[in-house]
Motif scaffolding. Structure first.
Motif, PDB file in Angstrom:
ATOM      1  N   GLU A 129      -4.115   8.756   4.945  1.00 10.32           N
ATOM      2  CA  GLU A 129      -4.040   8.334   3.547  1.00 10.32           C
ATOM      3  C   GLU A 129      -4.273   6.832   3.391  1.00 10.32           C
ATOM      4  O   GLU A 129      -4.969   6.393   2.465  1.00 10.32           O
ATOM      5  CB  GLU A 129      -2.696   8.745   2.917  1.00 10.32           C
ATOM      6  CG  GLU A 129      -1.465   8.188   3.591  1.00 10.32           C
ATOM      7  CD  GLU A 129      -0.950   9.019   4.751  1.00 10.32           C
ATOM      8  OE1 GLU A 129       0.264   8.914   5.044  1.00 10.32           O
ATOM      9  OE2 GLU A 129      -1.738   9.750   5.378  1.00 10.32           O
ATOM     10  N   SER A 130      -3.725   6.020   4.311  1.00 14.09           N
ATOM     11  CA  SER A 130      -3.942   4.576   4.212  1.00 14.09           C
ATOM     12  C   SER A 130      -5.360   4.196   4.622  1.00 14.09           C
ATOM     13  O   SER A 130      -5.990   3.330   4.001  1.00 14.09           O
ATOM     14  CB  SER A 130      -2.911   3.822   5.070  1.00 14.09           C
ATOM     15  OG  SER A 130      -2.973   4.238   6.423  1.00 14.09           O
ATOM     16  N   THR A 155      -4.734   3.661  -5.348  1.00 13.35           N
ATOM     17  CA  THR A 155      -3.301   3.968  -5.287  1.00 13.35           C
ATOM     18  C   THR A 155      -3.067   5.463  -5.141  1.00 13.35           C
ATOM     19  O   THR A 155      -2.228   5.910  -4.349  1.00 13.35           O
ATOM     20  CB  THR A 155      -2.587   3.447  -6.548  1.00 13.35           C
ATOM     21  OG1 THR A 155      -2.675   2.024  -6.584  1.00 13.35           O
ATOM     22  CG2 THR A 155      -1.119   3.856  -6.562  1.00 13.35           C
ATOM     23  N   ASP A 158      -3.939   6.528  -1.650  1.00 17.51           N
ATOM     24  CA  ASP A 158      -2.957   5.999  -0.712  1.00 17.51           C
ATOM     25  C   ASP A 158      -1.635   6.758  -0.761  1.00 17.51           C
ATOM     26  O   ASP A 158      -0.950   6.898   0.257  1.00 17.51           O
ATOM     27  CB  ASP A 158      -2.714   4.516  -1.023  1.00 17.51           C
ATOM     28  CG  ASP A 158      -1.880   3.826   0.037  1.00 17.51           C
ATOM     29  OD1 ASP A 158      -2.056   4.121   1.234  1.00 17.51           O
ATOM     30  OD2 ASP A 158      -1.040   2.985  -0.333  1.00 17.51           O
ATOM     31  N   ARG A 159      -1.271   7.277  -1.930  1.00 18.16           N
ATOM     32  CA  ARG A 159       0.030   7.920  -2.112  1.00 18.16           C
ATOM     33  C   ARG A 159      -0.049   9.443  -2.161  1.00 18.16           C
ATOM     34  O   ARG A 159       0.961  10.100  -2.414  1.00 18.16           O
ATOM     35  CB  ARG A 159       0.671   7.426  -3.416  1.00 18.16           C
ATOM     36  CG  ARG A 159       0.953   5.930  -3.468  1.00 18.16           C
ATOM     37  CD  ARG A 159       2.021   5.525  -2.492  1.00 18.16           C
ATOM     38  NE  ARG A 159       2.422   4.127  -2.670  1.00 18.16           N
ATOM     39  CZ  ARG A 159       3.321   3.517  -1.914  1.00 18.16           C
ATOM     40  NH1 ARG A 159       3.906   4.177  -0.931  1.00 18.16           N
ATOM     41  NH2 ARG A 159       3.628   2.246  -2.123  1.00 18.16           N
ATOM     42  N   HIS A 160      -1.229  10.032  -1.916  1.00 14.27           N
ATOM     43  CA  HIS A 160      -1.348  11.472  -2.160  1.00 14.27           C
ATOM     44  C   HIS A 160      -0.516  12.320  -1.208  1.00 14.27           C
ATOM     45  O   HIS A 160      -0.272  13.504  -1.481  1.00 14.27           O
ATOM     46  CB  HIS A 160      -2.834  11.911  -2.143  1.00 14.27           C
ATOM     47  CG  HIS A 160      -3.412  12.128  -0.777  1.00 14.27           C
ATOM     48  ND1 HIS A 160      -4.006  11.117  -0.047  1.00 14.27           N
ATOM     49  CD2 HIS A 160      -3.513  13.246  -0.009  1.00 14.27           C
ATOM     50  CE1 HIS A 160      -4.440  11.603   1.092  1.00 14.27           C
ATOM     51  NE2 HIS A 160      -4.155  12.899   1.149  1.00 14.27           N
ATOM     52  N   LEU A 162       2.583  11.326  -0.419  1.00 10.98           N
ATOM     53  CA  LEU A 162       3.968  10.970  -0.731  1.00 10.98           C
ATOM     54  C   LEU A 162       4.747  12.215  -1.140  1.00 10.98           C
ATOM     55  O   LEU A 162       4.295  13.000  -1.958  1.00 10.98           O
ATOM     56  CB  LEU A 162       3.994   9.944  -1.871  1.00 10.98           C
ATOM     57  CG  LEU A 162       5.362   9.526  -2.396  1.00 10.98           C
ATOM     58  CD1 LEU A 162       6.135   8.730  -1.345  1.00 10.98           C
ATOM     59  CD2 LEU A 162       5.215   8.704  -3.676  1.00 10.98           C
ATOM     60  N   TRP A 174      10.131   5.971  -8.399  1.00  8.01           N
ATOM     61  CA  TRP A 174       8.676   6.045  -8.348  1.00  8.01           C
ATOM     62  C   TRP A 174       8.036   5.910  -9.721  1.00  8.01           C
ATOM     63  O   TRP A 174       6.915   5.414  -9.834  1.00  8.01           O
ATOM     64  CB  TRP A 174       8.237   7.325  -7.642  1.00  8.01           C
ATOM     65  CG  TRP A 174       8.428   7.181  -6.164  1.00  8.01           C
ATOM     66  CD1 TRP A 174       9.399   7.730  -5.384  1.00  8.01           C
ATOM     67  CD2 TRP A 174       7.644   6.361  -5.286  1.00  8.01           C
ATOM     68  NE1 TRP A 174       9.275   7.327  -4.081  1.00  8.01           N
ATOM     69  CE2 TRP A 174       8.205   6.486  -3.989  1.00  8.01           C
ATOM     70  CE3 TRP A 174       6.527   5.550  -5.464  1.00  8.01           C
ATOM     71  CZ2 TRP A 174       7.677   5.820  -2.888  1.00  8.01           C
ATOM     72  CZ3 TRP A 174       6.003   4.883  -4.362  1.00  8.01           C
ATOM     73  CH2 TRP A 174       6.574   5.015  -3.093  1.00  8.01           C
ATOM     74  N   LEU A 178       5.201   3.048  -9.895  1.00  7.54           N
ATOM     75  CA  LEU A 178       3.830   3.446 -10.211  1.00  7.54           C
ATOM     76  C   LEU A 178       3.479   3.315 -11.684  1.00  7.54           C
ATOM     77  O   LEU A 178       2.307   3.130 -12.029  1.00  7.54           O
ATOM     78  CB  LEU A 178       3.599   4.907  -9.784  1.00  7.54           C
ATOM     79  CG  LEU A 178       3.732   5.227  -8.301  1.00  7.54           C
ATOM     80  CD1 LEU A 178       3.641   6.736  -8.079  1.00  7.54           C
ATOM     81  CD2 LEU A 178       2.677   4.504  -7.479  1.00  7.54           C
ATOM     82  N   LEU A 186      -0.629  11.214 -10.087  1.00  6.98           N
ATOM     83  CA  LEU A 186      -0.365  11.515  -8.681  1.00  6.98           C
ATOM     84  C   LEU A 186       0.092  12.962  -8.514  1.00  6.98           C
ATOM     85  O   LEU A 186      -0.326  13.649  -7.575  1.00  6.98           O
ATOM     86  CB  LEU A 186       0.685  10.556  -8.120  1.00  6.98           C
ATOM     87  CG  LEU A 186       1.065  10.769  -6.655  1.00  6.98           C
ATOM     88  CD1 LEU A 186      -0.144  10.608  -5.744  1.00  6.98           C
ATOM     89  CD2 LEU A 186       2.177   9.797  -6.250  1.00  6.98           C
TER      90      LEU A 186
END
Length: 227
Positions: A129-130, A155, A158-160, A162, A174, A178, A186
């Protein structure tokens, strides 16, 4: 041509379709801003998934990072398709929200460079993800996306992955980090990601996502301070 097919439902004549692939390198002579404008409209079309499935080579011309997903194994209990088909199945569930559709298209672009296989033959994608967020940032910059929408999509990528329990304190945290709009986008990305997995894996998660959304909207309705 493909934007018309995706957005307006036009059928591409056979020889024209062949010529699109044969002449795809000519896209290198087209301004990035023009490609971006057509891509945005294409992705918002009802037929975008079938266009991506039929003519992936044209998209690889300006976003070669997507090519590695085609045929990439995902030998795992959580997956039943290769990386590209998983992406397309996820995209087919996306609402008509450009940030969500872009994020879903790019959410696993970091998987190929992160893929490893353990001694039992199971694939893992640690940190994808990162890595994907970094790649997505470069891909969107290449097509001259404006800063705000680019940062939103990055974003979401990157957070999918989470995940947190649907407790109010976690949701408030969150929502504050966010912002409400990105938070709900998200959840959409995660829901779409689940549509690209076997139902026995995705169904329980969909229930959890529904609970998160219900509680988040209740918190916002109460006007609680989040930051």
């Amino acid at each position: 041509c493909l934007r018309f097919a995706a957005d307006l439902g036009y059928e591409v004549e056979e020889e024209t379709g062949t010529a699109l692939v044969r002449c795809r390198e000519m896209l290198r002579n087209v301004a990035a801003e023009r490609i971006q404008a057509e891509l945005r409209k294409l992705l918002m079309g009802a037929g975008c998934v079938e266009v991506l499935r039929r003519w992936p080579e044209l998209f690889w011309e300006f976003w070669p990072e997507l090519k590695a997903l085609k045929g990439m194994p995902q030998n795992s209990p959580y997956h039943c398709w290769d990386g590209w088909e998983h992406t397309l199945h996820a995209l087919s569930a996306a609402p008509p929200d450009l940030a969500v559709r872009l994020a879903v298209l790019l959410h696993d672009v970091g998987k190929p460079p992160c893929r490893s296989t353990d001694e039992t033959g199971v694939d893992h994608f640690y940190g994808h993800e990162s890595v994907g967020a970094e790649l997505a940032d470069g891909m969107l910059r290449r097509l001259k996306f404006a800063n705000a929408p680019r940062e939103r999509v990055v974003t979401l990528v990157d957070r999918h992955c989470l995940w947190f329990p649907p407790e109010e304190r976690n949701i408030r945290r969150w929502l504050g980090r966010l912002g409400a709009e990105t938070f709900f986008q998200l959840l959409e990305v995660k829901w779409c990601d689940g549509r690209g997995q076997p139902e026995e894996v995705s169904l329980p998660r969909r229930g959890e996502l529904d609970a998160l959304e219900t509680k988040a909207r209740a918190i916002l309705a109460q006007g609680e301070c989040l930051t």
